[in-house]
Design a protein around this motif. Structure first.
Motif, PDB file in Angstrom:
ATOM      1  N   TYR A   1       0.851  -1.195   0.000  1.00 57.37           N
ATOM      2  CA  TYR A   1       0.000   0.000   0.000  1.00 57.37           C
ATOM      3  C   TYR A   1       0.887   1.245   0.000  1.00 57.37           C
ATOM      4  O   TYR A   1       1.567   1.536   0.992  1.00 57.37           O
ATOM      5  CB  TYR A   1      -0.885  -0.029   1.237  1.00 57.37           C
ATOM      6  N   PRO A   2       0.921   2.006  -1.112  1.00 60.51           N
ATOM      7  CA  PRO A   2       1.881   3.110  -1.217  1.00 60.51           C
ATOM      8  C   PRO A   2       1.495   4.354  -0.425  1.00 60.51           C
ATOM      9  O   PRO A   2       2.292   5.295  -0.339  1.00 60.51           O
ATOM     10  CB  PRO A   2       1.889   3.416  -2.724  1.00 60.51           C
ATOM     11  N   PHE A   3       0.296   4.345   0.168  1.00 60.01           N
ATOM     12  CA  PHE A   3      -0.178   5.530   0.879  1.00 60.01           C
ATOM     13  C   PHE A   3      -0.173   5.320   2.396  1.00 60.01           C
ATOM     14  O   PHE A   3      -0.850   6.040   3.125  1.00 60.01           O
ATOM     15  CB  PHE A   3      -1.594   5.883   0.391  1.00 60.01           C
ATOM     16  N   GLU A   4       0.568   4.327   2.839  1.00 55.84           N
ATOM     17  CA  GLU A   4       0.656   3.998   4.271  1.00 55.84           C
ATOM     18  C   GLU A   4       1.075   5.222   5.070  1.00 55.84           C
ATOM     19  O   GLU A   4       2.111   5.844   4.811  1.00 55.84           O
ATOM     20  CB  GLU A   4       1.678   2.887   4.478  1.00 55.84           C
ATOM     21  N   GLY A   5       0.223   5.597   6.057  1.00 58.53           N
ATOM     22  CA  GLY A   5       0.565   6.716   6.942  1.00 58.53           C
ATOM     23  C   GLY A   5       0.438   8.078   6.303  1.00 58.53           C
ATOM     24  O   GLY A   5       0.831   9.085   6.893  1.00 58.53           O
ATOM     25  N   ILE A   6      -0.123   8.129   5.080  1.00 61.84           N
ATOM     26  CA  ILE A   6      -0.227   9.409   4.375  1.00 61.84           C
ATOM     27  C   ILE A   6      -1.687   9.825   4.307  1.00 61.84           C
ATOM     28  O   ILE A   6      -2.551   9.064   3.870  1.00 61.84           O
ATOM     29  CB  ILE A   6       0.341   9.306   2.941  1.00 61.84           C
ATOM     30  N   SER A   7      -1.958  11.050   4.747  1.00 64.24           N
ATOM     31  CA  SER A   7      -3.301  11.614   4.589  1.00 64.24           C
ATOM     32  C   SER A   7      -3.200  12.760   3.594  1.00 64.24           C
ATOM     33  O   SER A   7      -2.125  13.351   3.405  1.00 64.24           O
ATOM     34  CB  SER A   7      -3.847  12.123   5.921  1.00 64.24           C
TER      35      SER A   7
ATOM     36  N   GLY B   1       2.950   8.735 -10.739  1.00 66.43           N
ATOM     37  CA  GLY B   1       1.633   8.520 -11.326  1.00 66.43           C
ATOM     38  C   GLY B   1       0.559   8.127 -10.333  1.00 66.43           C
ATOM     39  O   GLY B   1      -0.499   7.616 -10.730  1.00 66.43           O
ATOM     40  N   TYR B   2       0.778   8.359  -9.040  1.00 66.46           N
ATOM     41  CA  TYR B   2      -0.220   8.007  -8.033  1.00 66.46           C
ATOM     42  C   TYR B   2      -1.215   9.145  -7.825  1.00 66.46           C
ATOM     43  O   TYR B   2      -0.844  10.318  -7.869  1.00 66.46           O
ATOM     44  CB  TYR B   2       0.447   7.668  -6.695  1.00 66.46           C
ATOM     45  N   ASP B   3      -2.473   8.787  -7.602  1.00 64.80           N
ATOM     46  CA  ASP B   3      -3.514   9.744  -7.255  1.00 64.80           C
ATOM     47  C   ASP B   3      -3.678   9.688  -5.747  1.00 64.80           C
ATOM     48  O   ASP B   3      -4.167   8.694  -5.192  1.00 64.80           O
ATOM     49  CB  ASP B   3      -4.819   9.359  -7.966  1.00 64.80           C
ATOM     50  N   ILE B   4      -3.282  10.760  -5.064  1.00 67.22           N
ATOM     51  CA  ILE B   4      -3.259  10.774  -3.601  1.00 67.22           C
ATOM     52  C   ILE B   4      -4.680  10.781  -3.025  1.00 67.22           C
ATOM     53  O   ILE B   4      -4.947  10.153  -1.989  1.00 67.22           O
ATOM     54  CB  ILE B   4      -2.465  11.995  -3.089  1.00 67.22           C
ATOM     55  N   LYS B   5      -5.601  11.445  -3.714  1.00 69.86           N
ATOM     56  CA  LYS B   5      -6.967  11.568  -3.214  1.00 69.86           C
ATOM     57  C   LYS B   5      -7.720  10.234  -3.292  1.00 69.86           C
ATOM     58  O   LYS B   5      -8.398   9.832  -2.345  1.00 69.86           O
ATOM     59  CB  LYS B   5      -7.716  12.643  -4.002  1.00 69.86           C
ATOM     60  N   LYS B   6      -7.584   9.542  -4.431  1.00 72.40           N
ATOM     61  CA  LYS B   6      -8.344   8.308  -4.640  1.00 72.40           C
ATOM     62  C   LYS B   6      -7.496   7.051  -4.463  1.00 72.40           C
ATOM     63  O   LYS B   6      -7.991   5.938  -4.629  1.00 72.40           O
ATOM     64  CB  LYS B   6      -8.985   8.320  -6.034  1.00 72.40           C
ATOM     65  N   HIS B   7      -6.218   7.249  -4.132  1.00 75.44           N
ATOM     66  CA  HIS B   7      -5.317   6.121  -3.846  1.00 75.44           C
ATOM     67  C   HIS B   7      -5.176   5.165  -5.040  1.00 75.44           C
ATOM     68  O   HIS B   7      -5.247   3.951  -4.889  1.00 75.44           O
ATOM     69  CB  HIS B   7      -5.771   5.373  -2.590  1.00 75.44           C
ATOM     70  N   LEU B   8      -4.973   5.757  -6.220  1.00 76.33           N
ATOM     71  CA  LEU B   8      -4.825   4.989  -7.445  1.00 76.33           C
ATOM     72  C   LEU B   8      -3.393   5.032  -7.936  1.00 76.33           C
ATOM     73  O   LEU B   8      -2.609   5.891  -7.555  1.00 76.33           O
ATOM     74  CB  LEU B   8      -5.730   5.584  -8.548  1.00 76.33           C
TER      75      LEU B   8
END
Length: 329
Positions: free
Chosen positions: A121-127, A143-150
């Motif tokens: 999961y590349p968004f671990e601990g990230i808000s 190329g990651y979408d931070i809002k939708k976690h894509l």
């Protein structure tokens, strides 16, 4: 003389335009003639009549793995004789349709990443609010979408789903459907707003450009009446499914089982789907209608499947029963 020359040019342009419009009209008429909706629905119902199961997420493997959504699984389940399939379809960060489970409005959850895709999961601990400029820049660069976690299409296609299976694009699913003309795929779009559903189904139609006949073997629709309306605005799908949700989530207009069935009948909805926990014997009796096909998900126990079929379920959604049922499709 100059005026005569201009008049001739205008007449030629009008003639070319008229011919072009005639060709377009003839082409549209030919497509319309090719699409006999009653025949499409009749062939679909015949497949349903000869089936007991719809394969959830294209098929689970080894009695444990599920939500794989891979063409590797589809090839095996099709070869085993199944013709009804369900697939999770969602957008990547660069708006390409792939086979991956998503939550509301196309968000990939932590469970989607870790359990269903089988990836870190590349968004671990990230808000979204607490992310540092460096982290944000790095993720966007990748190329990651931070809002939708894509992730991007290229990143997704590099994955081995759950460490074993090929990551699959929607285009590859269409390719398989084009080669296997007796199969049907129920589209699981997750829960989306009207606007997001419209964008979603327009993208599905765009992907099928030049081979629109494949759209007639997609069971489109969604979890709400608004999703169904958006799907129909995008394309005249002959096969439409509406989800019968639990009491807390069901819309007021279709809250009562009787109102739900009446809505389906009045709006030419060919099927409904529901969770096995919602489809109790009492509810099943109220939803029973010979003109509406019922799909009940997700069952991996044969006795439970038979009990639900006894309530009136037409088709049972399963991950694994296909692995143990010889000749029982």
């Amino acid at each position: 003389m100059k005026r005569l020359h201009l008049a001739l040019i205008m007449m030629m342009l009008l003639l070319v335009t008229a011919c072009s419009n005639k060709e377009e009209a003839e082409k549209e008429a030919a497509v319309s003639m090719d699409r006999d909706k009653n025949q499409i629905i009749s062939e679909y119902r015949e497949t349903v009549k000869n089936s007991k199961y719809i394969i959830h997420a294209l098929g689970g493997m080894d009695g444990e793995a599920s939500y794989i959504n891979s063409i590797d699984c589809l090839k095996k389940t099709y070869e085993a004789g199944y013709r009804l399939f369900e697939a999770d379809i969602s957008f990547t960060s660069d708006d390409v349709l792939v086979l991956a489970h998503s939550g509301e409005n196309n968000v990939w959850s932590e469970n989607d990443w870790k359990l269903r895709l089988g990836q870190t999961y590349p968004f671990e601990g990230i808000s979204e609010d607490g992310i540092s400029p460096e982290e944000e820049s790095f993720l966007k660069e990748k190329g990651y979408d931070i809002k939708k976690h894509l992730c991007s299409y290229d990143t997704f296609m590099s994955f081995k789903i759950q460490g074993k299976y090929k990551a699959t694009s929607f285009r590859e699913l269409l390719d398989f459907m084009e080669q296997h003309t007796d199969m049907y795929v129920m589209v699981d779009a997750g829960h989306r707003s009207y606007e997001d559903t419209l964008k979603y189904y327009r993208s599905i139609v765009s992907e099928a450009s030049g081979r629109e006949q494949l759209l007639d073997r997609l069971i489109a629709g969604g979890q709400t009446t608004e999703m169904v309306k958006a799907a129909r605005e995008a394309y005249d799908f002959p096969l439409i499914n509406l989800y019968y949700d639990n009491d807390e989530k069901r819309e007021e207009e279709i809250y009562k089982p009787e109102d739900f069935i009446n809505y389906c009948l009045e709006n030419d909805i060919t099927s409904f789907s529901s969770a096995k926990e919602v489809y109790t014997e009492e509810v099943a009796a109220k939803l029973e209608n010979k003109d509406i096909i019922s799909y009940i998900f997700t069952v991996n126990n044969k006795s439970e499947a038979e009990a639900l079929r006894g309530y009136g379920a037409d088709i049972i959604g399963t991950d694994h029963l296909w692995e143990e049922l010889e000749g029982d499709k």
